[in-house]
Design a protein around this motif. Structure first.
Motif, PDB file in Angstrom:
ATOM      1  N   TYR A   1       6.975  17.422  -2.363  1.00 54.00           N
ATOM      2  CA  TYR A   1       7.320  18.605  -3.120  1.00 54.00           C
ATOM      3  C   TYR A   1       7.274  19.925  -2.390  1.00 54.00           C
ATOM      4  CZ  TYR A   1       7.292  20.861  -7.461  1.00 54.00           C
ATOM      5  OH  TYR A   1       7.765  21.418  -8.389  1.00 54.00           O
TER       6      TYR A   1
ATOM      7  N   ASP B   1      -2.572  29.700 -14.299  1.00 48.77           N
ATOM      8  CA  ASP B   1      -2.540  30.629 -13.057  1.00 48.77           C
ATOM      9  C   ASP B   1      -2.944  32.203 -13.215  1.00 48.77           C
ATOM     10  OD1 ASP B   1      -0.766  28.883 -10.829  1.00 48.77           O
ATOM     11  OD2 ASP B   1       0.764  29.246 -12.473  1.00 48.77           O
TER      12      ASP B   1
ATOM     13  N   THR C   1       3.439  18.219 -11.627  1.00 41.97           N
ATOM     14  CA  THR C   1       1.658  19.269 -11.266  1.00 41.97           C
ATOM     15  C   THR C   1       1.262  19.425 -12.062  1.00 41.97           C
ATOM     16  OG1 THR C   1       3.830  20.319 -10.433  1.00 41.97           O
ATOM     17  CG2 THR C   1       1.908  21.676 -10.568  1.00 41.97           C
TER      18      THR C   1
ATOM     19  N   LYS D   1      13.035  20.018 -15.893  1.00 48.22           N
ATOM     20  CA  LYS D   1      11.930  19.866 -16.020  1.00 48.22           C
ATOM     21  C   LYS D   1      11.324  19.490 -17.660  1.00 48.22           C
ATOM     22  CE  LYS D   1      10.899  21.242 -11.224  1.00 48.22           C
ATOM     23  NZ  LYS D   1       9.801  22.647 -10.245  1.00 48.22           N
TER      24      LYS D   1
HETATM   25  C1  LIG Z   1       2.389  21.408  -6.658  1.00 48.38           C
HETATM   26  C2  LIG Z   1       2.981  22.674  -6.255  1.00 48.38           C
HETATM   27  C3  LIG Z   1       3.745  22.296  -4.925  1.00 48.38           C
HETATM   28  C4  LIG Z   1       1.047  22.608  -5.017  1.00 48.38           C
HETATM   29  C5  LIG Z   1       0.809  22.838  -4.136  1.00 48.38           C
HETATM   30  C6  LIG Z   1       0.092  23.443  -3.680  1.00 48.38           C
HETATM   31  C7  LIG Z   1      -0.674  24.684  -3.804  1.00 48.38           C
HETATM   32  C8  LIG Z   1       0.222  25.741  -4.979  1.00 48.38           C
HETATM   33  C9  LIG Z   1       1.396  24.970  -5.649  1.00 48.38           C
HETATM   34  C10 LIG Z   1       2.091  24.897  -6.640  1.00 48.38           C
HETATM   35  C11 LIG Z   1       2.799  26.401  -7.145  1.00 48.38           C
HETATM   36  C12 LIG Z   1       3.358  26.431  -8.323  1.00 48.38           C
HETATM   37  C13 LIG Z   1       4.494  25.388  -8.506  1.00 48.38           C
HETATM   38  C14 LIG Z   1       5.480  25.967  -9.225  1.00 48.38           C
HETATM   39  C15 LIG Z   1       5.278  25.221 -10.530  1.00 48.38           C
HETATM   40  C16 LIG Z   1       5.198  23.527 -11.235  1.00 48.38           C
HETATM   41  C17 LIG Z   1       6.235  23.037 -11.112  1.00 48.38           C
HETATM   42  O1  LIG Z   1       7.425  23.628 -11.179  1.00 48.38           O
HETATM   43  O2  LIG Z   1       6.082  22.374 -10.404  1.00 48.38           O
HETATM   44  C18 LIG Z   1       4.108  26.459 -11.536  1.00 48.38           C
HETATM   45  O3  LIG Z   1       2.596  25.679 -11.075  1.00 48.38           O
HETATM   46  C19 LIG Z   1       4.147  27.361 -11.703  1.00 48.38           C
HETATM   47  O4  LIG Z   1       5.647  28.112 -10.889  1.00 48.38           O
HETATM   48  O5  LIG Z   1       3.371  27.643 -12.002  1.00 48.38           O
HETATM   49  C20 LIG Z   1       4.411  23.946  -7.934  1.00 48.38           C
HETATM   50  C21 LIG Z   1       3.438  23.981  -6.879  1.00 48.38           C
END
Ligand SMILES: CC1(C)c2ccccc2-c2ccc(C[C@@H](CC(=O)O)C(=O)C(=O)O)cc21
Ligand SMILES: [Zn+2]
Length: 335
Positions: A132, A188, A183, A201
Motif C-alpha cells: 500500500y 481521524d 484499511t 473503493k
Molecule cells: C492504511 C494507510 C496506508 C496507513 C498506514 C499507516 C499510517 C497511516 C495510513 C493511512 C492513512 C490514510 C489512508 C487513506 C484512507 C484509508 C484508505 O483509503 O485506505 C483513510 O483512512 C483516510 O483518508 O483517512 C490510508 C492509510
C-alpha cells in the motif's frame, strides 16, 4: 444508472454482518451537499472537478512523471493495513507505559522507488506481502505531477473549507492500493475530502455516537483511534455492542469525492478483483471552536473522553489502573 455499464459487482465486496444503509450522492452544486456537510454528515459529491487534472494518472503516467524519489510503502502479510503510531510503540518499548502491553507490528513501513512498487504490484501472487503506497504530495514528486496537483479545483476545496469553518489544510496523501486491500475501521481528528481517482473503493462509515459499539483501543496504545473489532471475525463475547452498530456505506469511483466528517469511523477497502486504486485525500484541521454551544456534538464528547483518558494515563502511569479507577468512579454512582 441502469443504462450505464455497471463498473463493479457486489461479489467484489467483502461480506460483513453489519447493519448498513447507503450514503447519499449529490451533484457538486446541489445545495444538499452543504446541508449535510454543515451537519457533519457524510455525503458523496459527484461530478466535481476537484481532481479532474489527475484523471490521466494511470500507473504508466505516474511511473513516468513521479520522479525517482523514495516513496512510503506499507507491507502486510494479510489484506489489512492497520495504522499504528510508532511514537507510541517507542513509549511501550522503553517502558514508559507499563511493561505488559502486547503489540505486534501489523505492517512494515519501507521506502521504495516507484518502479519497484509497480513491478511488485504487477507480479504479485498469493502468499506475497500486500503493498500500500501512501505518500504526502509534496515537492519530491515530478514537476508534471506538481502541475496536475496545482490544477486540482482548489476553489471547490477552499470554498468548502471556508463555508464549513474548517481549519487549515494539513495533508494531501496520494494512496495507491492493491485490489482487496483493507484499511480497518478507525477515526481521524481531521475533516476529510476523500477524492477517488482510479478504481473503486467501498467505504463503511459510522457516526461518532457509535463509540461504544466500536471499542477503540486505549489512547496510549499504538492503535489509538482504531476499532478493536476485527470485522472479518468479530468477537461478540468481547465486543457485544458491535451487534448494534449501524453504519453507512458507499462505493466510490473515479471522480467521486466522499466527505468523511471529523471523528467519523471509516473502514475502506479496494474492491476485490478490481485492480489497483488511486486516491488523494485532503485532510483539514477542525475549525476554531469559536464558542462552545450546547448541547455538545457527539464528536466533542469523544474529544472529552480522549482528554480524560490521557490525563488519567499521565497521572496513573500504569495503564492497568485506568480501567479500575474509572469503574470505581462510575459504577453504581451515575445511573
Ligand atoms: C492504511 C494507510 C496506508 C496507513 C498506514 C499507516 C499510517 C497511516 C495510513 C493511512 C492513512 C490514510 C489512508 C487513506 C484512507 C484509508 C484508505 O483509503 O485506505 C483513510 O483512512 C483516510 O483518508 O483517512 C490510508 C492509510
Ligand atoms: Zn482515515
Amino acid at each position: 444508472m441502469s443504462n450505464e455499464k455497471k463498473q463493479w459487482d457486489p461479489s467484489q465486496l467483502r461480506k460483513y454482518d453489519i447493519n448498513l444503509e447507503q450514503i447519499s450522492r449529490y451533484d457538486y452544486n446541489d445545495p444538499r451537499v452543504d446541508e449535510l456537510m454543515s451537519q457533519n454528515k457524510p455525503v458523496i459529491i459527484e461530478n466535481s472537478s476537484v481532481v479532474a487534472s489527475a484523471k490521466k494518472w494511470n500507473l504508466d503516467y505516474l511511473e513516468k512523471y513521479m520522479g525517482n524519489g523514495d516513496y512510503t510503502v506499507f507491507l502486510s502479510r494479510n489484506h489489512k493495513f492497520k495504522y499504528y503510531d510508532d511514537k507510541k510503540v517507542a513509549k511501550i518499548n522503553n517502558g514508559d507505559v507499563g511493561k505488559n502491553i502486547e503489540f505486534t507490528q501489523p505492517t512494515k513501513k519501507v521506502d521504495m522507488k516507484l518502479p519497484e512498487f509497480l513491478k511488485r504490484l504487477k507480479e504479485w501472487k498469493r502468499g506475497d506481502d500486500r503493498l500500500y503506497l501512501q505518500q504526502g504530495l509534496n515537492n519530491t514528486v515530478g514537476s508534471e505531477i506538481v502541475r496536475d496537483f496545482l490544477n486540482f479545483d482548489w476553489n471547490f476545496c477552499n470554498s468548502k473549507q471556508a463555508k464549513h469553518n474548517w481549519g487549515p489544510l494539513t495533508y494531501n496523501l496520494l494512496l495507491i492500493a492493491m485490489e482487496g486491500n483493507v484499511t480497518p475501521c478507525h477515526y481521524d481528528e481531521q475533516q476529510n475530502l476523500f477524492a477517488q481517482i482510479y478504481g473503486y473503493k467501498r467505504c463503511i462509515l459510522f457516526p461518532p455516537s457509535q463509540f461504544e459499539c466500536l471499542y477503540p483501543y486505549p489512547v496510549y496504545h499504538p492503535h489509538d483511534r482504531q476499532s478493536m473489532v476485527d470485522f472479518d471475525r468479530p468477537e461478540y463475547s468481547k465486543f457485544p455492542k458491535f451487534k448494534e452498530a449501524k453504519g453507512y456505506e458507499a462505493v466510490v469511483g473515479p471522480g467521486d469525492v466522499l466527505y468523511i466528517p471529523i471523528y467519523w469511523w471509516h473502514h475502506i477497502e479496494s474492491l476485490m478483483r478490481g485492480g489497483h486504486t488511486i486516491t488523494v485525500n485532503f485532510w483539514y484541521k477542525d475549525g476554531p471552536s469559536s464558542s462552545i454551544s450546547y448541547p455538545l456534538r457527539d464528536y466533542q464528547k469523544v474529544a472529552i473522553m480522549r482528554n480524560i483518558e490521557k490525563m488519567l494515563q499521565d497521572v496513573l502511569k500504569d495503564p492497568r489502573e485506568v480501567g479500575p479507577l474509572l469503574r470505581t468512579m462510575v459504577l453504581g454512582r451515575f445511573t
